[in-house]
Write an enzyme that holds these catalytic residues in place. Structure first.
Site, PDB file in Angstrom:
ATOM      1  N   HIS A 118     -53.220 -76.218  21.505  1.00 11.93           N
ATOM      2  CA  HIS A 118     -52.002 -76.252  20.786  1.00 11.93           C
ATOM      3  C   HIS A 118     -52.207 -76.883  19.508  1.00 11.93           C
ATOM      4  O   HIS A 118     -51.110 -77.125  18.803  1.00 11.93           O
ATOM      5  CB  HIS A 118     -50.859 -76.917  21.575  1.00 11.93           C
ATOM      6  CG  HIS A 118     -50.118 -76.019  22.633  1.00 11.93           C
ATOM      7  ND1 HIS A 118     -51.136 -75.389  23.657  1.00 11.93           N
ATOM      8  CD2 HIS A 118     -48.996 -75.620  22.659  1.00 11.93           C
ATOM      9  CE1 HIS A 118     -50.153 -74.494  24.249  1.00 11.93           C
ATOM     10  NE2 HIS A 118     -49.062 -74.548  23.989  1.00 11.93           N
TER      11      HIS A 118
ATOM     12  N   GLU B   2     -46.798 -61.564  22.517  1.00  5.37           N
ATOM     13  CA  GLU B   2     -47.067 -61.582  20.923  1.00  5.37           C
ATOM     14  C   GLU B   2     -47.904 -60.239  20.628  1.00  5.37           C
ATOM     15  O   GLU B   2     -47.623 -59.937  19.382  1.00  5.37           O
ATOM     16  CB  GLU B   2     -48.203 -62.503  20.783  1.00  5.37           C
ATOM     17  CG  GLU B   2     -47.583 -63.966  20.916  1.00  5.37           C
ATOM     18  CD  GLU B   2     -47.329 -64.679  22.124  1.00  5.37           C
ATOM     19  OE1 GLU B   2     -47.480 -64.102  23.158  1.00  5.37           O
ATOM     20  OE2 GLU B   2     -46.579 -65.683  22.156  1.00  5.37           O
TER      21      GLU B   2
END
Ligand SMILES: Cc1ncc(C[n+]2csc(CCOP(=O)(O)OP(=O)(O)O)c2C)c(N)n1
Lengths: 332, 375
Positions: free
Chosen positions: A129, A60
């Site tokens: 998450h 990322e």
């Protein structure tokens, strides 16, 4: 007028923008061959090829940062970060670099990039998450943080984000992808980033939300209308820049407010809104501002616990009714 | 390419058998063939390199002075001792090539083409500074000369430089990107992620490591499990070369070769320049972590003095010429400082000019004591 999903609205807009401008390219994990974890980029690789639709490794910081550099040279990358939870790996590139190079270099270079990323609880994904951490980004001058709540808005705001010369974080919400709404055929409207919308007019109370909670707020308002309660709904749409004035104007009219947010209460977006109402509409307030927010826990996996922790139409309704009875307004 | 070691991609690098080498082993002092190398060069070019190195030296000395006099604020990291690397690297780039660096950036900014005046004005935080006083020492940037920034976050420049190379490749351009970094930076995640992307995507970029053997006070062999930094691309099939960073000609040659390879092959390369900073990490660091011997060794291998010596011995630098260059450099630095001194500070009314490139509704323009809502 067509009724399409939030997902379809994003997909159509992204494709149109790719076709419109050669400098628009897509970067992200699994966006090409896999067609996107949430299928927003379905069909893109086939249509535009590997040069313009680039699958990235799981890195990322690397690929978000690469988008910053590419944007500095005039490309307009649209990066998909699989979910906002993983954006934290790239937070240095987002906050220290994407948001700063325009100012830090005295306006010589801008960073015309978009980071699209879904977030939100309700999918039983456990604590790492299921987060709404948009606040981290909304805190930072130099970034633009937008959160569309309807298909029409998703399209108009994504269009605005791609054409904007600054880094824009576009928050999608897992709970909204399948929601449907009307989008005028051939609509080419470009949202004005930094403007909230009064999505329903009312006179008894102002209900403020963004993303999934703006959509839930509208539902609540519709239900309460049947009980003769007139709720005005303000959809913030943009978390930075924040349109405080629209909120304050509405509260000056109705005299009370409830803020609904999908993030944690302490230091959350609602804290900022409540403070703004205090500064801008104190004399007009008939009751304290109420905040409906996520329970302050790492979100659990077990369904009943997760459901209880998340704000919902019911919890918003309760807060609205309690606020109205506190000011002596008749509630059904 | 004399005096360089190569690590071919794909694991063909010679193993050091896990043995940690000391700094002495890894630095290759002035290459023995240098005198003859000087003899092969055009005298004007040599004098020009000398002048450029001296300009960095004197500019940085002046900067250090101004910093201690509180004319310059913030942090201040100097290139003292790294002049040969700075000049050698910048000589390898074409005007159209892009550069990203870390915060030790003044010398690079000047030799990528920015005027010393504007670099100094930036250090002073004045309107004529390269970033109008918004960046300061660590953040020199200039669109025109394609110096795309010094960056204060260790490794922050790496993904962006890689992305700039992606943009070049996307457009089929023939520019290359150079990304300068320090030895300490080869341990941060951004390094690994950037190398992986650059190799996967065949990007035209040269990562130039300035190995001054310390990240602040930590020695390279205490921070890098593989202290032969030029080998660290081998996991990504990126070829690396090590060169003596105190030898301007060697740096120029090695860098030019890699830059042209990166350009023609559309591939990333790593260049490690072994170097030594003569002073502390920043102006305020007394460098107590260094031994007497290290400091003495560094002084006796001062790249500016060594090059001067070589040029004198080769008869290229006469006494007159030396004085002429010294005077002109001195004047140029004094002029830069005067310019900075006389440039105005930015007006407070410009405070909100650079938050967004595309103006937005409801951008907050509130000063600290202002109410959020006007009456
Ligand atoms: C992410 C990050 N961590 C720590 C620092 C503090 N810091 C600034 S410079 C530096 C040392 C870096 O050394 P190196 O990469 O070898 O570069 P050099 O200073 O030798 O040019 C450190 C630790 C920082 N700026 N950014």
């Amino acid at each position: 007028m067509s009724v399409i999903t939030y997902r379809q609205a994003l997909r159509d807009t992204l494709r149109d923008e790719m076709a419109r401008d050669e400098n628009v390219m897509l970067l992200g994990e699994e966006i090409g061959l896999f067609e996107g974890s949430y299928k927003i980029t379905e069909g893109m690789l086939k249509e535009f090829g590997e040069r313009r639709v680039r699958d990235t490794p799981i890195s990322e910081e690397g690929f978000v940062g690469a988008a910053v550099g590419a944007a500095m040279l005039g490309l307009r990358p649209v990066v998909e970060v699989m979910t906002i939870n993983f954006s934290m790996i790239a937070i240095d590139q987002i906050i220290n670099h994407a948001a700063k190079v325009y100012g830090m270099f005295g306006g010589q270079t801008s960073v015309p990039m978009v980071i699209r990323t879904p977030g939100g609880g309700g999918q039983q994904l456990g604590a790492t998450h299921s987060q709404n951490i948009e606040l981290f980004y909304a805190f930072v001058p130099g970034l633009k943080v937008i959160a569309p709540s309807s298909p029409a808005d998703a399209a108009a705001m994504l269009r605005a984000a791609v054409r904007d010369d600054d880094p824009v974080l576009l928050l999608e919400n897992l709970g909204l992808y399948n929601s449907k709404g009307e989008v005028p055929d051939g609509d080419e409207s470009v949202a004005e980033i930094g403007r909230a919308a009064v999505t329903r007019e009312g006179s008894d109370i102002t209900l403020i939300g963004y993303s999934r909670m703006a959509s839930a707020s509208l539902q609540v308002a519709e239900q309460l209308a049947e009980q003769d309660i007139s709720v005005e709904v303000v959809d913030l749409r943009s978390l930075r820049p924040l349109d405080r004035q629209t909120v304050v104007d509405s509260v000056r009219k109705t005299g009370c407010a409830v803020m609904a947010e999908d993030d944690w209460l302490t230091y959350g977006i609602g804290a900022e809104i409540a403070a703004s109402i205090q500064e801008g509409a104190f004399d007009y307030l008939d009751a304290p501002v109420r905040r409906v927010a996520m329970a302050e826990v790492p979100l659990p996996y077990a369904k009943p616990l997760e459901t209880a922790a998340l704000p919902s139409a019911e919890s918003i309704t309760t807060a609205v009714k309690e606020t109205l009875s506190a000011v002596g307004k008749r509630v059904g | 390419m004399a005096d360089t070691a190569k690590a071919k991609g794909g694991g063909s690098a010679k193993s050091t058998g896990g043995r940690r080498r000391s700094r002495k082993d890894t630095t290759q002092g002035a290459p023995s063939g240098t005198t003859s190398a000087v003899a092969d060069e055009k005298p004007d070019a040599l004098l020009d390199y000398y002048r450029r190195m001296l300009l960095v030296r004197r500019f940085e000395e002046r900067t250090g002075q101004a910093y201690t006099q509180a004319r310059i604020g913030g942090y201040c990291h100097l290139n003292l001792g790294e002049e040969a690397t700075v000049v050698g690297l910048m000589e390898s780039l074409q005007e159209r090539d892009y550069l990203y660096t870390n915060y030790r950036d003044h010398g690079y900014a000047i030799h990528k083409g920015m005027s010393p005046r504007r670099v100094m004005a930036e250090l002073y935080g004045r309107t004529d500074g390269v970033a109008k006083g918004w960046g300061g020492s660590m953040h020199m940037y200039d669109t025109e000369t394609r110096m795309l920034g010094g960056y204060g976050i260790v490794g922050g420049q790496m993904p962006m430089a890689t992305g700039a190379a992606l943009a070049v490749s996307y457009r089929g351009g023939d520019e290359i990107v150079m990304c300068q970094l320090g030895d300490g930076t080869t341990n941060i995640g951004a390094w690994h992620e950037s190398l992986n992307l650059a190799s996967l995507w065949n990007l035209p970029i040269v990562y130039a490591i300035v190995n001054n053997f310390t990240g602040m006070g930590t020695a390279v062999d205490k921070s890098s499990a593989e202290p032969d930094l030029y080998k660290r691309g081998s996991a990504f099939r990126i070829e690396g070369v090590r060169v003596d960073g105190r030898d301007v000609l060697a740096v120029r040659d090695a860098a030019t070769e890699l830059v042209e390879k990166a350009r023609s092959e559309q591939r990333p390369y790593i260049l490690e320049c072994t170097s030594y900073r003569l002073k502390g990490h920043s102006v305020v660091d007394p460098a107590k972590y260094r031994t007497e011997e290290q400091t003495a060794e560094a002084r006796s291998n001062d790249p500016v003095a060594a090059f001067e010596d070589q040029l004198e011995k080769a008869g290229v630098l006469t006494e007159d010429k030396k004085k002429e260059i010294a005077d002109s450099v001195k004047d140029e630095v004094a002029d830069a400082a005067d310019f900075a001194e006389n440039s105005p500070s930015p007006d407070v009314s410009t405070l909100f000019d650079y938050t967004y490139a595309t103006p937005v509704a409801n951008e907050s323009r509130r000063m600290p004591a202002d109410p959020v809502f006007a009456e």
